[in-house]
Write an enzyme that holds these catalytic residues in place. Structure first.
Site, PDB file in Angstrom:
ATOM      1  N   ARG A 122       0.811  -1.223   0.000  1.00  0.00           N
ATOM      2  CA  ARG A 122       0.000   0.000   0.000  1.00  0.00           C
ATOM      3  C   ARG A 122       0.845   1.275   0.000  1.00  0.00           C
ATOM      4  O   ARG A 122       0.356   2.349   0.333  1.00  0.00           O
ATOM      5  CB  ARG A 122      -0.989   0.011   1.162  1.00  0.00           C
ATOM      6  CG  ARG A 122      -2.003  -1.122   1.112  1.00  0.00           C
ATOM      7  CD  ARG A 122      -3.098  -0.920   2.157  1.00  0.00           C
ATOM      8  NE  ARG A 122      -4.064  -2.015   2.096  1.00  0.00           N
ATOM      9  CZ  ARG A 122      -3.999  -3.114   2.833  1.00  0.00           C
ATOM     10  NH1 ARG A 122      -3.009  -3.270   3.692  1.00  0.00           N
ATOM     11  NH2 ARG A 122      -4.917  -4.045   2.725  1.00  0.00           N
ATOM     12  N   LYS A 144       3.011  11.561 -10.617  1.00  0.00           N
ATOM     13  CA  LYS A 144       2.198  10.732 -11.502  1.00  0.00           C
ATOM     14  C   LYS A 144       2.964   9.452 -11.830  1.00  0.00           C
ATOM     15  O   LYS A 144       4.111   9.498 -12.278  1.00  0.00           O
ATOM     16  CB  LYS A 144       1.883  11.469 -12.804  1.00  0.00           C
ATOM     17  CG  LYS A 144       0.743  12.452 -12.714  1.00  0.00           C
ATOM     18  CD  LYS A 144       0.408  12.975 -14.100  1.00  0.00           C
ATOM     19  CE  LYS A 144      -0.793  13.878 -14.099  1.00  0.00           C
ATOM     20  NZ  LYS A 144      -1.132  14.341 -15.462  1.00  0.00           N
ATOM     21  N   GLU A 186       9.451  19.099 -24.030  1.00  0.00           N
ATOM     22  CA  GLU A 186       8.774  19.383 -22.767  1.00  0.00           C
ATOM     23  C   GLU A 186       9.245  20.708 -22.176  1.00  0.00           C
ATOM     24  O   GLU A 186       8.476  21.412 -21.516  1.00  0.00           O
ATOM     25  CB  GLU A 186       8.995  18.244 -21.767  1.00  0.00           C
ATOM     26  CG  GLU A 186       8.361  16.916 -22.160  1.00  0.00           C
ATOM     27  CD  GLU A 186       6.867  16.848 -21.836  1.00  0.00           C
ATOM     28  OE1 GLU A 186       6.306  17.849 -21.347  1.00  0.00           O
ATOM     29  OE2 GLU A 186       6.267  15.780 -22.077  1.00  0.00           O
ATOM     30  N   LYS A 228       6.750  23.500 -13.056  1.00  0.00           N
ATOM     31  CA  LYS A 228       5.919  22.332 -12.771  1.00  0.00           C
ATOM     32  C   LYS A 228       5.637  22.199 -11.285  1.00  0.00           C
ATOM     33  O   LYS A 228       4.501  21.885 -10.884  1.00  0.00           O
ATOM     34  CB  LYS A 228       6.580  21.052 -13.295  1.00  0.00           C
ATOM     35  CG  LYS A 228       5.704  19.831 -13.047  1.00  0.00           C
ATOM     36  CD  LYS A 228       6.055  18.634 -13.865  1.00  0.00           C
ATOM     37  CE  LYS A 228       4.994  17.545 -13.681  1.00  0.00           C
ATOM     38  NZ  LYS A 228       5.277  16.324 -14.463  1.00  0.00           N
ATOM     39  N   GLU A 238      -4.754  16.886 -10.364  1.00  0.00           N
ATOM     40  CA  GLU A 238      -5.279  17.367 -11.633  1.00  0.00           C
ATOM     41  C   GLU A 238      -6.777  17.627 -11.586  1.00  0.00           C
ATOM     42  O   GLU A 238      -7.526  17.249 -12.488  1.00  0.00           O
ATOM     43  CB  GLU A 238      -4.939  16.379 -12.751  1.00  0.00           C
ATOM     44  CG  GLU A 238      -4.857  17.019 -14.120  1.00  0.00           C
ATOM     45  CD  GLU A 238      -4.242  16.097 -15.159  1.00  0.00           C
ATOM     46  OE1 GLU A 238      -4.990  15.544 -15.974  1.00  0.00           O
ATOM     47  OE2 GLU A 238      -3.010  15.923 -15.157  1.00  0.00           O
ATOM     48  N   ARG A 242      -3.518  21.792 -12.804  1.00  0.00           N
ATOM     49  CA  ARG A 242      -2.471  20.873 -13.236  1.00  0.00           C
ATOM     50  C   ARG A 242      -2.700  20.358 -14.656  1.00  0.00           C
ATOM     51  O   ARG A 242      -1.749  19.980 -15.348  1.00  0.00           O
ATOM     52  CB  ARG A 242      -2.361  19.692 -12.263  1.00  0.00           C
ATOM     53  CG  ARG A 242      -1.234  18.744 -12.637  1.00  0.00           C
ATOM     54  CD  ARG A 242      -0.893  17.755 -11.568  1.00  0.00           C
ATOM     55  NE  ARG A 242       0.174  16.872 -12.016  1.00  0.00           N
ATOM     56  CZ  ARG A 242       0.879  16.072 -11.222  1.00  0.00           C
ATOM     57  NH1 ARG A 242       0.626  16.034  -9.930  1.00  0.00           N
ATOM     58  NH2 ARG A 242       1.829  15.307 -11.721  1.00  0.00           N
ATOM     59  N   ASN A 246      -0.594  19.355 -19.493  1.00  0.00           N
ATOM     60  CA  ASN A 246      -0.852  18.440 -20.606  1.00  0.00           C
ATOM     61  C   ASN A 246      -0.967  19.155 -21.951  1.00  0.00           C
ATOM     62  O   ASN A 246      -1.459  18.566 -22.923  1.00  0.00           O
ATOM     63  CB  ASN A 246      -2.123  17.637 -20.341  1.00  0.00           C
ATOM     64  CG  ASN A 246      -1.923  16.595 -19.264  1.00  0.00           C
ATOM     65  OD1 ASN A 246      -1.033  15.762 -19.345  1.00  0.00           O
ATOM     66  ND2 ASN A 246      -2.742  16.659 -18.228  1.00  0.00           N
ATOM     67  N   HIS A 249      -0.434  17.206 -25.124  1.00  0.00           N
ATOM     68  CA  HIS A 249      -0.485  15.777 -24.844  1.00  0.00           C
ATOM     69  C   HIS A 249      -1.737  15.085 -25.360  1.00  0.00           C
ATOM     70  O   HIS A 249      -1.688  13.896 -25.673  1.00  0.00           O
ATOM     71  CB  HIS A 249      -0.348  15.539 -23.339  1.00  0.00           C
ATOM     72  CG  HIS A 249       1.046  15.693 -22.830  1.00  0.00           C
ATOM     73  ND1 HIS A 249       1.708  16.902 -22.864  1.00  0.00           N
ATOM     74  CD2 HIS A 249       1.908  14.800 -22.290  1.00  0.00           C
ATOM     75  CE1 HIS A 249       2.918  16.741 -22.354  1.00  0.00           C
ATOM     76  NE2 HIS A 249       3.068  15.482 -21.999  1.00  0.00           N
ATOM     77  N   HIS A 253      -0.783  12.065 -27.395  1.00  0.00           N
ATOM     78  CA  HIS A 253      -1.106  10.704 -26.970  1.00  0.00           C
ATOM     79  C   HIS A 253      -1.933   9.976 -28.035  1.00  0.00           C
ATOM     80  O   HIS A 253      -1.756   8.769 -28.245  1.00  0.00           O
ATOM     81  CB  HIS A 253      -1.884  10.730 -25.656  1.00  0.00           C
ATOM     82  CG  HIS A 253      -1.025  10.985 -24.457  1.00  0.00           C
ATOM     83  ND1 HIS A 253      -1.556  11.251 -23.218  1.00  0.00           N
ATOM     84  CD2 HIS A 253       0.321  11.014 -24.299  1.00  0.00           C
ATOM     85  CE1 HIS A 253      -0.572  11.432 -22.347  1.00  0.00           C
ATOM     86  NE2 HIS A 253       0.575  11.297 -22.987  1.00  0.00           N
ATOM     87  N   HIS A 268       7.888   9.977 -27.530  1.00  0.00           N
ATOM     88  CA  HIS A 268       6.896  10.719 -26.752  1.00  0.00           C
ATOM     89  C   HIS A 268       7.145  12.225 -26.865  1.00  0.00           C
ATOM     90  O   HIS A 268       6.208  13.008 -27.056  1.00  0.00           O
ATOM     91  CB  HIS A 268       6.935  10.289 -25.283  1.00  0.00           C
ATOM     92  CG  HIS A 268       6.027  11.100 -24.414  1.00  0.00           C
ATOM     93  ND1 HIS A 268       4.655  11.098 -24.564  1.00  0.00           N
ATOM     94  CD2 HIS A 268       6.292  11.976 -23.400  1.00  0.00           C
ATOM     95  CE1 HIS A 268       4.115  11.915 -23.673  1.00  0.00           C
ATOM     96  NE2 HIS A 268       5.082  12.461 -22.964  1.00  0.00           N
TER      97      HIS A 268
END
Length: 369
Positions: A122, A144, A186, A228, A238, A242, A246, A249, A253, A268
């Protein structure tokens, strides 16, 4: 010079992102501050061959008991199969809640190791030691963690903040030029979404960073981390601001998924670059920003030898791309959500984008119907 940027927010324990030269060799003493038991280094086979011995020696010199495991390099390792293998290795080594996972590598390793650490018992501590520019400026900061599925990228994951991030500028000298430029995408994204002055610098003397200039790289990494970390501190999961990170993205993506995440065809970072260019052009077509801003964004990306036009990536169907975008994590109830711009340095979230309008734009960009 070493620069430390704290990352803090109301919903998570604060941690430091340390940027400088020679950090890998001195990582043992820094990691020892958090390691109460054993340390498991998770990396990939390529990074292991280049940097694995250096990190293990640093950890050993600090009196830490350390093991290293390596997964195959590449996006394919962000899978259920590799996640299961990593967790099985963690169990076989007898790790417990006192122990620490160290992610040594790029974004794939950071995502995979971070998710394994989040799930193991956990949640146990993990530390990011990013070895790619993309990971240093983006994926290592913010907590993330995720793996991919055949239906899309990063759809299964958890928020699990690291205890420490060590970004050694020196290791970037080992990157192939294409991988360095992918990370630079980025960097440019951060200027486009939040800092017009930073973008001005990237447009001028800062452009040398895309070719590996150490001084420019250090400034770019530090400023990107500052941007960031400020956003993450306001919105860890997010729920609002936040999502701005993206930018590029949602388009990117979708392109990656249509190409089956084949990094030989499109990395990427290249997908993000193309996505940023498309997002700015879509913003201009919708009247949100000036055409001159979209042109500037495209020019800076192109100057870094990054793709800015759809035909540079392959042949795509507008309908297929929209289908992928509707399944993006930011979409709600199938409604399309895009990160767009009012100007350079001023991004915003546009929810419920009209798929008919978006389809017409994609066809203008060169996609088939």
């Amino acid at each position: 010079m070493t620069v430390t940027t704290p990352v803090s927010g109301g919903s998570f324990r604060s941690y430091d992102v340390v940027v400088g030269h020679g950090l890998l060799a001195e990582a043992g003493s820094r990691i020892a501050a958090f390691a109460r038991g054993r340390t498991l280094v998770i990396t990939d086979e390529t990074v292991s061959a280049i940097h694995g011995a250096t990190l293990l020696q640093a950890l050993g010199s600090a009196g830490l008991q350390a093991e290293l495991i390596a997964v195959p390099a590449g996006e394919a390792s962000k899978s259920f199969a590799q996640l299961e293998w990593v967790i099985d290795r963690m169990l076989s080594f007898g790790l417990d809640r006192r122990d620490v996972v160290v992610a040594l590598g790029g974004g794939v390793v950071g995502d995979l190791a971070g998710l394994a650490a989040a799930l193991f018992m956990r949640g146990i501590d993990f530390i990011q030691v990013p070895t790619t520019l993309l990971a240093q400026v983006d994926s290592s900061v913010g907590g993330k963690t995720a793996i991919d599925t055949p239906r899309g990228k990063n759809l299964v994951g958890a928020f699990h903040q690291p205890r420490l991030v060590l970004a050694d500028i020196g290791v970037l000298a080992t990157l192939p030029p294409r991988q360095l430029r992918s990370g630079w995408a980025e960097v440019i994204k951060h200027g486009l979404l939040a800092d017009a002055d930073f973008f001005d610098w990237l447009e001028g003397e800062g452009a040398a960073g895309a070719d590996g200039d150490p001084s420019a790289l250090e400034r770019a990494v530090v400023r990107s981390v500052e941007i960031k970390s400020a956003i993450v501190g306001e919105d860890e999961k997010e729920a609002g601001r936040r999502a701005l990170l993206n930018l590029g993205h949602t388009f990117g993506h979708a392109l990656e998924a249509e190409l089956d995440f084949d990094e030989e065809r499109l990395t990427h970072g290249e997908a993000v670059a193309l996505g940023c260019a498309m997002a700015l052009r879509f913003s201009a077509r919708q009247g949100f920003c000036a055409t001159a801003d979209a042109d500037r964004a495209e020019a800076v990306l192109a100057a870094a030898h990054l793709p800015t036009r759809l035909e540079q990536a392959g042949e795509f169907s507008a309908a297929a791309l929209i289908g992928r975008m509707a399944g993006d994590k930011k979409a709600e109830g199938g409604r399309l959500t895009l990160i767009l711009a009012r100007s350079i340095g001023d991004a915003f979230v546009e929810r419920d984008v009209d798929p008919t309008v978006l389809g017409a734009f994609l066809r203008e960009e060169g996609a088939a119907a």
